[in-house]
Enzyme design. Structure first.
Site, PDB file in Angstrom:
ATOM      1  N   THR A 167       0.901  -1.160   0.000  1.00  0.00           N
ATOM      2  CA  THR A 167       0.000   0.000   0.000  1.00  0.00           C
ATOM      3  C   THR A 167       0.922   1.188   0.000  1.00  0.00           C
ATOM      4  O   THR A 167       2.084   1.063   0.373  1.00  0.00           O
ATOM      5  CB  THR A 167      -0.834  -0.029   1.314  1.00  0.00           C
ATOM      6  N   GLY A 197      -9.762  -3.448   3.437  1.00  0.00           N
ATOM      7  CA  GLY A 197      -8.701  -3.473   4.443  1.00  0.00           C
ATOM      8  C   GLY A 197      -8.775  -2.230   5.306  1.00  0.00           C
ATOM      9  O   GLY A 197      -9.821  -1.584   5.435  1.00  0.00           O
TER      10      GLY A 197
END
Ligand code: ASP
Length: 315
Positions: A167, A197
């Site tokens: 990420t 998430g």
């Protein structure tokens, strides 16, 4: 003025710091830096070339938080709009009564504001890797996928949390002393469709408060959601801890999580004075920073806080 980012933010941090030097806001810097990561074809964890979910759908999550007003915006499981961070920012700035839009609603909003839309985001390279993982995910790979195909077991087999997640995180402080945090991701590769998430969840993967500091996470988002990790770091600073103490405590909190799935966690954090730290549950991980008087960014090693992994075995 300073910008810190996860290691893959190196491609955008120079632009972010230039925006700050030119008098731009932390919000402008964070958005611009993350857009460059979202456009990076070599990054399979953020933006248009990210790994898809188990049925081959690329679903992007992003959030942005303004440390001055504590306003935030987020989008989740959004298809067809590669610059998720910009849609998240618009969610905040259009002053809707909402903070987070997911799926069709996020896409509808993105269309409504004229965000850049790509009808096909999956490249042949990514498609080939996905097809291989899909075949590995079932003993009978000749079975066609349809809306009723059971996916629970396929998701367990196809996911490898140590290799298929990442990420981008950015945190900036501008010349006005304002902080902004941004997070963007294609999420956990080969995930169950619709899985979110921590990245689009304010308090889990992203939190900023000018009065104390800011934090953003990468790693197994389920853990950061369960422990409110980004908010915990800022809260611990509010209670008087230094940024290093606060981040260490929030990482240690993750060791108390029960259940069968405990994996990797990383965070970057900065206090209101620009003191920063990167942490990881794995050795050898880095993050990147640049101040206004540096001509280039520098990588720093993250401090390791051990979080014993558990994967699929009852705890
Ligand atoms: N935190 C992201 C998620 O859970 C993935 C990652 O950063 O590795 O979707």
């Amino acid at each position: 003025m300073i910008v810190i980012a996860s290691h893959n933010g190196d491609i955008g941090i120079g632009k972010a710091i230039q925006i700050l030097k030119d008098g731009g806001t932390a919000m402008d810097a964070v958005e611009a830096g993350i857009r460059l990561v979202e456009a990076n074809p070599d990054d399979h964890t953020v933006g248009y070339n990210g790994w898809p979910n188990i049925i081959g759908g690329l679903e992007l999550d992003a959030s942005i938080m303004d440390g001055k007003s504590l306003n935030s915006g987020a989008v989740a499981a959004m298809k067809r709009f590669p610059y998720a961070i910009s849609v998240a920012r618009q969610m905040m700035e259009r002053k809707l009564p909402h903070v987070l839009l997911a799926g069709n609603g996020a896409e509808r909003f993105a269309r409504e504001i004229g965000a850049e839309q790509w009808d096909e985001m999956m490249t042949d390279e990514v498609k080939a890797v996905w097809q291989k993982r899909l075949a590995q995910s079932s003993a009978d790979s000749s079975q066609p996928l349809d809306d009723d195909t059971p996916l629970q077991d396929r998701v367990k087999i196809a996911t490898d949390p140590e290799r298929v997640t990442s990420t981008v995180n950015f945190i900036a402080i501008d010349k006005y002393g304002d902080m902004c945090t941004g997070v963007s991701t294609s999420g956990w590769a080969w995930k169950y469709p619709g899985r979110l998430g921590d990245s689009p969840i304010i308090g889990a993967g992203n939190y900023a408060d000018n009065r104390y500091g800011a934090c953003a996470c990468t790693g197994m988002g389920e853990m950061a959601i369960r422990a409110s990790t980004a908010h915990s770091v800022v809260f611990y600073m509010k209670m008087g801890m230094s940024v290093t103490e606060a981040a260490t405590q929030a990482m240690k909190d993750l060791c108390d999580l029960g259940g069968d799935y405990i994996g990797r966690m990383n965070l970057i954090a900065m206090d209101k004075n620009g003191e920063h730290i990167g942490m990881s549950s794995s050795a050898g991980r880095e993050y990147v920073y640049q101040t206004a008087d540096m001509s280039n960014h520098e990588f720093l090693e993250r401090t390791v806080v051990d979080i014993p992994a558990r994967w699929g075995s009852s705890a």
